[in-house]
Design a protein around this motif. Structure first.
Motif, PDB file in Angstrom:
ATOM      1  N   PHE A 198       0.887  -1.113  -0.152  1.00 50.68           N
ATOM      2  CA  PHE A 198       0.047   0.074   0.104  1.00 50.68           C
ATOM      3  C   PHE A 198       0.793   1.262  -0.157  1.00 50.68           C
ATOM      4  O   PHE A 198       0.413   2.254   0.088  1.00 50.68           O
ATOM      5  CB  PHE A 198      -1.045   0.038   1.300  1.00 50.68           C
ATOM      6  CG  PHE A 198      -1.911  -1.119   1.218  1.00 50.68           C
ATOM      7  CD1 PHE A 198      -2.842  -1.037   0.050  1.00 50.68           C
ATOM      8  CD2 PHE A 198      -1.816  -1.907   1.961  1.00 50.68           C
ATOM      9  CE1 PHE A 198      -3.868  -2.133  -0.135  1.00 50.68           C
ATOM     10  CE2 PHE A 198      -2.975  -3.172   2.003  1.00 50.68           C
ATOM     11  CZ  PHE A 198      -3.942  -2.986   1.058  1.00 50.68           C
ATOM     12  N   GLY A 199       2.009   1.112   0.097  1.00 51.65           N
ATOM     13  CA  GLY A 199       2.988   2.151   0.027  1.00 51.65           C
ATOM     14  C   GLY A 199       3.887   2.519  -1.343  1.00 51.65           C
ATOM     15  O   GLY A 199       4.682   3.183  -1.298  1.00 51.65           O
ATOM     16  N   ALA A 200       3.544   1.470  -2.161  1.00 45.58           N
ATOM     17  CA  ALA A 200       4.291   1.306  -3.216  1.00 45.58           C
ATOM     18  C   ALA A 200       4.152   2.789  -4.135  1.00 45.58           C
ATOM     19  O   ALA A 200       5.272   3.073  -4.906  1.00 45.58           O
ATOM     20  CB  ALA A 200       3.975   0.252  -4.031  1.00 45.58           C
ATOM     21  N   ASP A 201       3.076   3.493  -4.263  1.00 42.52           N
ATOM     22  CA  ASP A 201       2.945   4.549  -5.028  1.00 42.52           C
ATOM     23  C   ASP A 201       3.479   5.796  -4.242  1.00 42.52           C
ATOM     24  O   ASP A 201       3.534   6.837  -4.995  1.00 42.52           O
ATOM     25  CB  ASP A 201       1.578   4.918  -5.187  1.00 42.52           C
ATOM     26  CG  ASP A 201       0.538   4.954  -3.952  1.00 42.52           C
ATOM     27  OD1 ASP A 201       1.118   5.256  -2.753  1.00 42.52           O
ATOM     28  OD2 ASP A 201      -0.555   5.213  -4.268  1.00 42.52           O
ATOM     29  N   GLY A 202       4.050   5.736  -3.224  1.00 42.89           N
ATOM     30  CA  GLY A 202       4.679   7.000  -2.477  1.00 42.89           C
ATOM     31  C   GLY A 202       3.918   7.918  -1.911  1.00 42.89           C
ATOM     32  O   GLY A 202       4.309   8.967  -1.537  1.00 42.89           O
ATOM     33  N   LYS A 203       2.415   7.566  -2.353  1.00 50.03           N
ATOM     34  CA  LYS A 203       1.457   8.430  -1.695  1.00 50.03           C
ATOM     35  C   LYS A 203       0.349   7.965  -0.510  1.00 50.03           C
ATOM     36  O   LYS A 203       0.115   8.361   0.326  1.00 50.03           O
ATOM     37  CB  LYS A 203       0.444   9.024  -2.921  1.00 50.03           C
ATOM     38  CG  LYS A 203       1.450   9.885  -3.795  1.00 50.03           C
ATOM     39  CD  LYS A 203       0.514  10.519  -5.116  1.00 50.03           C
ATOM     40  CE  LYS A 203       0.026   9.327  -5.762  1.00 50.03           C
ATOM     41  NZ  LYS A 203      -0.894   9.646  -6.980  1.00 50.03           N
ATOM     42  N   SER A 204       0.269   6.561  -0.680  1.00 48.37           N
ATOM     43  CA  SER A 204      -0.664   5.905   0.206  1.00 48.37           C
ATOM     44  C   SER A 204       0.157   5.466   1.383  1.00 48.37           C
ATOM     45  O   SER A 204       1.421   5.336   1.528  1.00 48.37           O
ATOM     46  CB  SER A 204      -1.463   4.736  -0.603  1.00 48.37           C
ATOM     47  OG  SER A 204      -2.215   5.101  -1.682  1.00 48.37           O
ATOM     48  N   ALA A 205      -0.757   4.709   2.285  1.00 44.86           N
ATOM     49  CA  ALA A 205      -0.067   4.496   3.492  1.00 44.86           C
ATOM     50  C   ALA A 205      -0.879   3.355   4.327  1.00 44.86           C
ATOM     51  O   ALA A 205      -1.983   3.097   4.126  1.00 44.86           O
ATOM     52  CB  ALA A 205       0.411   5.443   4.536  1.00 44.86           C
ATOM     53  N   PHE A 206      -0.163   2.350   4.695  1.00 46.59           N
ATOM     54  CA  PHE A 206      -0.628   1.264   5.669  1.00 46.59           C
ATOM     55  C   PHE A 206      -0.201   1.779   7.042  1.00 46.59           C
ATOM     56  O   PHE A 206       1.085   1.790   7.526  1.00 46.59           O
ATOM     57  CB  PHE A 206       0.156  -0.265   5.395  1.00 46.59           C
ATOM     58  CG  PHE A 206      -0.663  -1.381   6.170  1.00 46.59           C
ATOM     59  CD1 PHE A 206      -1.903  -1.681   6.014  1.00 46.59           C
ATOM     60  CD2 PHE A 206       0.220  -1.831   7.269  1.00 46.59           C
ATOM     61  CE1 PHE A 206      -2.397  -2.673   6.783  1.00 46.59           C
ATOM     62  CE2 PHE A 206      -0.362  -2.857   7.767  1.00 46.59           C
ATOM     63  CZ  PHE A 206      -1.684  -3.305   7.795  1.00 46.59           C
ATOM     64  N   ILE A 207      -1.228   1.810   7.894  1.00 44.73           N
ATOM     65  CA  ILE A 207      -0.858   2.277   9.360  1.00 44.73           C
ATOM     66  C   ILE A 207      -1.594   1.502  10.458  1.00 44.73           C
ATOM     67  O   ILE A 207      -2.551   1.122  10.366  1.00 44.73           O
ATOM     68  CB  ILE A 207      -1.400   3.851   9.548  1.00 44.73           C
ATOM     69  CG1 ILE A 207      -1.221   4.681   8.379  1.00 44.73           C
ATOM     70  CG2 ILE A 207      -1.427   4.183  10.630  1.00 44.73           C
ATOM     71  CD1 ILE A 207      -2.054   5.799   8.174  1.00 44.73           C
ATOM     72  N   THR A 208      -0.732   1.120  11.341  1.00 36.64           N
ATOM     73  CA  THR A 208      -1.218   0.058  12.377  1.00 36.64           C
ATOM     74  C   THR A 208      -1.378   0.967  13.694  1.00 36.64           C
ATOM     75  O   THR A 208      -0.679   2.024  14.213  1.00 36.64           O
ATOM     76  CB  THR A 208      -0.066  -0.910  12.748  1.00 36.64           C
ATOM     77  OG1 THR A 208       0.267  -1.533  11.663  1.00 36.64           O
ATOM     78  CG2 THR A 208      -0.677  -1.949  13.856  1.00 36.64           C
TER      79      THR A 208
END
Length: 211
Positions: A198-208
């Motif tokens: 989910f962070g591959a595009d440099g804009k999105s993020a995966f948050i725990t």
């Protein structure tokens, strides 16, 4: 694909398709469940309520007692109100005897799921929505919030999900995925894999997030 056809989920379906997944099912922020109010009550009460639901979630017997010893009267009353909220959902019967809450668990499977983890996911979603509502009014942007997303890889014709996500924020062309944890198992391997996806595009993020 019905998720591509629906205006509400079209952009979300496109985002996941680019990652190789299709949406099997999801719910939106407008979808409320009868247990939402109980989850927010747990958060409002605090530590005593967390201990109470943990005891209910992992109690091996149908009957259990929760001690109210040493708690302030306001907390005792709030815990009893929480017990009554669970009773209205049909999950338990509950009575208060001096400094004890005596509970009979009615064997509802969804109740165990709620007590062990789902309540925290609901609170997490609520906090995300409240934050976005506040910030979007100031900065004037559109967003949507989805939860309980079940995803399958496009090359698999299955109704069984390959991935389930707690909360997903769709913000323009970005995805913010929130994973909720209530225990001590960090699941670091899964975290690394999903953070990479989910962070591959440099804009999105995966948050725990932790309770």
């Amino acid at each position: 694909d019905e998720k591509f056809a629906a205006r509400k989920t079209r952009k979300l379906a496109k985002s996941f398709s680019e990652l190789g997944y299709r949406i099997l099912s999801c719910r939106s922020k407008e979808d409320r469940t009868p247990s939402d109010r109980a989850a927010l009550l747990i958060w409002k009460i605090g530590d005593a309520a967390k201990d109470f639901v943990k005891k209910l979630g992992y109690c091996p017997e149908e009957e259990c007692a929760y001690s109210l010893e040493g708690l302030e009267d306001s907390v005792k009353n709030s815990l009893y109100q929480l017990g009554e909220a669970f009773a209205r959902l049909g999950w338990i019967s509950c009575r208060r005897e001096k400094n004890l809450l005596k509970v009979v668990i009615l064997g509802v499977k969804e109740a165990r799921t709620f007590w062990r983890s789902e309540w925290a996911e609901i609170v997490n979603r609520w906090k995300v929505v409240v934050a976005l509502e506040s910030v979007s009014k100031k900065h004037h942007f559109k967003y949507d919030v989805f939860y309980d997303l079940k995803l399958a890889k496009y090359d698999k014709l299955t109704s069984c999900p390959d991935m389930q996500l707690d909360v997903v924020v769709q913000l323009s062309d970005r995805l913010f995925v929130f994973e909720t944890k209530t225990g001590f198992d960090l699941g670091i391997d899964k975290w690394i894999d999903r953070a990479r996806v989910f962070g591959a595009d440099g804009k999105s993020a995966f948050i725990t997030c932790y309770s």
